[in-house]
Write an enzyme that holds these catalytic residues in place. Structure first.
Site, PDB file in Angstrom:
ATOM      1  N   LYS A 122      -3.871   3.513   2.481  1.00 34.77           N
ATOM      2  CA  LYS A 122      -5.013   2.757   1.947  1.00 34.77           C
ATOM      3  C   LYS A 122      -6.124   3.704   1.490  1.00 34.77           C
ATOM      4  O   LYS A 122      -6.760   3.477   0.448  1.00 34.77           O
ATOM      5  CB  LYS A 122      -5.518   1.779   3.011  1.00 34.77           C
ATOM      6  CG  LYS A 122      -4.474   0.709   3.362  1.00 34.77           C
ATOM      7  CD  LYS A 122      -4.825  -0.030   4.647  1.00 34.77           C
ATOM      8  CE  LYS A 122      -3.810  -1.105   4.988  1.00 34.77           C
ATOM      9  NZ  LYS A 122      -3.944  -1.613   6.366  1.00 34.77           N
ATOM     10  N   LYS A 138       0.832  -1.229   0.000  1.00 35.01           N
ATOM     11  CA  LYS A 138       0.000   0.000   0.000  1.00 35.01           C
ATOM     12  C   LYS A 138       0.851   1.258   0.000  1.00 35.01           C
ATOM     13  O   LYS A 138       0.514   2.251  -0.644  1.00 35.01           O
ATOM     14  CB  LYS A 138      -0.955   0.020   1.194  1.00 35.01           C
ATOM     15  CG  LYS A 138      -0.271  -0.163   2.557  1.00 35.01           C
ATOM     16  CD  LYS A 138      -0.486  -1.542   3.128  1.00 35.01           C
ATOM     17  CE  LYS A 138       0.478  -1.801   4.266  1.00 35.01           C
ATOM     18  NZ  LYS A 138       0.028  -2.817   5.187  1.00 35.01           N
ATOM     19  N   GLU A 154       2.671  -2.956  11.460  1.00 40.60           N
ATOM     20  CA  GLU A 154       3.694  -2.648  10.454  1.00 40.60           C
ATOM     21  C   GLU A 154       5.083  -2.763  11.073  1.00 40.60           C
ATOM     22  O   GLU A 154       5.232  -2.718  12.302  1.00 40.60           O
ATOM     23  CB  GLU A 154       3.495  -1.211   9.949  1.00 40.60           C
ATOM     24  CG  GLU A 154       2.209  -1.005   9.183  1.00 40.60           C
ATOM     25  CD  GLU A 154       2.127  -1.892   7.958  1.00 40.60           C
ATOM     26  OE1 GLU A 154       2.965  -1.769   7.064  1.00 40.60           O
ATOM     27  OE2 GLU A 154       1.220  -2.739   7.897  1.00 40.60           O
ATOM     28  N   GLY A 165      -2.922 -10.339   8.124  1.00 42.72           N
ATOM     29  CA  GLY A 165      -2.672 -11.745   8.429  1.00 42.72           C
ATOM     30  C   GLY A 165      -2.226 -12.503   7.192  1.00 42.72           C
ATOM     31  O   GLY A 165      -2.447 -12.073   6.064  1.00 42.72           O
TER      32      GLY A 165
HETATM   33  N1  HSE Z   1      -0.539  -3.091   9.774  1.00 44.78           N
HETATM   34  C1  HSE Z   1      -1.677  -3.333   8.958  1.00 44.78           C
HETATM   35  C2  HSE Z   1      -2.898  -3.423   9.853  1.00 44.78           C
HETATM   36  C3  HSE Z   1      -1.480  -4.602   8.180  1.00 44.78           C
HETATM   37  O1  HSE Z   1      -2.759  -3.487  11.076  1.00 44.78           O
HETATM   38  O2  HSE Z   1      -4.007  -3.389   9.350  1.00 44.78           O
HETATM   39  C4  HSE Z   1      -2.385  -4.745   7.005  1.00 44.78           C
HETATM   40  O3  HSE Z   1      -2.194  -3.734   6.066  1.00 44.78           O
END
Ligand code: HSE
Length: 438
Positions: A205, A105, A190, A302
């Site tokens: 996003k 993303k 992340e 996941g």
């Molecule tokens: N770090 C992101 C989350 C992972 O917690 O949604 C998925 O993009």
């Protein structure tokens, strides 16, 4: 027919999931795609072979550029993440006439305009369903399923880590840092967890969702981004007393003046379905003119949930390998020449309702001073709550909800309220959206 050869960059959480799903469901996937799909090469610095049955049968290198340059590979699947070297690898793959699937993303939000232009030039596809909301097929839903509609606004819980933290704080009274550690251990957070907490991941996003919803270029630098680290247990509790929940939302709306593009903690009525999306789950609510509201819910992160979206993209690419590039679904939903230069509104021009919390001296006239400031600026109050002072404390928390107002006026009101002698410290402000679809 020969299988399509895939080069997989990254064998971590999502890369491992992609390898396993493609192998486990190979037969079903071949029936769907019309051709076998073979991961022939992978690149990874380190991986755990015990989690990847069958990995010994393929060539694994630590040199991702060697995979991208391999002439036998048709599709590059980039699951390394981050801006670089992912950008360089993807542009090299495109230059080598390879199709690309990515879950990245950050890469699409920041460099998507450059990447799609390069792909357009070469007539290759760049698919990125897994970049937004993990396993939820939201890109396909907006780009194809809702193609008949004018989209009015959309909002989403698009960071699982942040939603997990807010849910645990509300349900179990847990401490912020403690919940974050658990999300990291579960592999949701992340690499730099401030991306989750400060809303940067959600802003990546949202940038992508806004582009495909409104047909505008990707403009990550225009997203207003505010995190959740200042949200307290008290705020969560007071919001509940008003029948609201605090969610970390990405929100984009088309108005006559431009497009709102913002990520911030938001009070929403607890009767909305999206208010009840808890834990690491994601949801995106889209309000479109013909269909009305539609809600998309599922795992936003996941290993295998994200692999589900990656593999679906690989299948899409394989299905269209023989299609003329001009007749493929455009990357950003609208034809490249038809992207619109619509203004992205600054936060001063956004209109929303507000939750305000302040510490007020417990004496007559204080509330009148606050309401006079709001009234003079044309801000109407929807509800007000004054809590009992704690024993021995001379100040009380005052919480109020406003009607919808332009943010510029609310900023002026907050400055004046904070300047009152009777108000101690700063005013906590959380935006509030009713999410009406009338
Ligand atoms: N770090 C992101 C989350 C992972 O917690 O949604 C998925 O993009």
């Amino acid at each position: 027919m020969n299988p399509v050869n895939v080069g997989l960059l990254g064998l971590g959480t999502v890369g491992g999931g992609t390898f396993n799903v493609l192998n486990r469901n190979a037969e079903e996937i071949t029936r769907r795609a019309g051709r076998g799909i073979l991961i022939s090469h992978a690149a990874a610095r380190a991986y755990d072979p015990s989690r990847l049955p069958g990995i010994d049968a393929i060539s694994v290198t630590d040199d991702a550029f060697a995979v991208v340059d391999n002439p036998d590979i048709d599709i590059i699947v980039e699951l390394i993440g981050g801006y670089e070297p992912a950008r360089e690898l993807v542009l090299k793959a495109i230059a080598n006439d390879k199709h690309v699937v990515t879950a990245n993303k950050a890469l699409i939000a920041m460099h998507g305009n450059e990447i799609f232009a390069a792909a357009q030039e070469k007539g290759v596809m760049v698919a990125f369903e897994a970049a937004v909301a993990g396993g939820i097929p939201i890109i396909k839903a907006i780009r194809e399923g809702l193609a008949a509609n004018e989209i009015k606004w959309l909002t989403g819980i698009i960071n699982g880590t942040g939603n997990f933290i807010l849910t645990e704080m509300r349900d179990k009274g847990r401490d912020f840092a403690d919940v974050l550690s658990e999300a990291q251990a579960l592999g949701y957070a992340e690499a730099d967890p401030t991306f989750d907490i400060e809303g940067i991941d959600a802003a990546h996003k949202l940038t992508i969702l806004a582009s495909i919803a409104f047909g505008i270029p990707l403009q990550f630098d225009k997203v207003y981004t505010e995190g959740i680290s200042h949200i307290t247990r008290d705020d969560v509790g007071y919001a509940e007393e008003f029948g609201h929940r605090i969610k970390h939302l990405g929100f984009t709306r088309r108005t006559e003046e431009g497009i709102e593009l913002r990520v911030h903690p938001t009070l929403i009525p607890d009767r909305r379905l999206i208010a009840n999306v808890d834990g690491v789950m994601n949801a995106v609510l889209v309000h479109a003119d013909a269909v009305g509201p539609t809600l998309y819910y599922g795992a936003g992160a996941g290993s295998e949930p994200t692999a589900s979206a990656v593999v679906a993209d690989i299948i899409d690419v394989v299905r269209t390998l023989t299609a003329d590039p001009e007749n493929r679904v455009p990357h950003l939903a609208f034809q490249p020449h038809a992207l619109a230069a619509v203004t992205i509104l600054g936060m001063d021009d956004v209109e929303t309702a507000y939750y305000l919390r302040m510490q007020a001296e417990d004496r007559p006239g204080v509330l009148a001073e606050v309401t006079r400031i709001l009234g003079d600026l044309g801000i109407s109050i929807e509800a007000i709550l004054q809590k009992e002072p704690s024993p021995g404390v001379e100040e009380v928390p005052v919480i109020l909800l406003s009607h919808v107002v332009r943010e510029r006026h609310m900023n002026a009101a907050i400055r004046q309220i904070e300047a009152l002698d009777s108000i101690h410290g700063s005013v906590t402000r959380i935006r509030l959206e009713h999410l009406d679809c009338d």
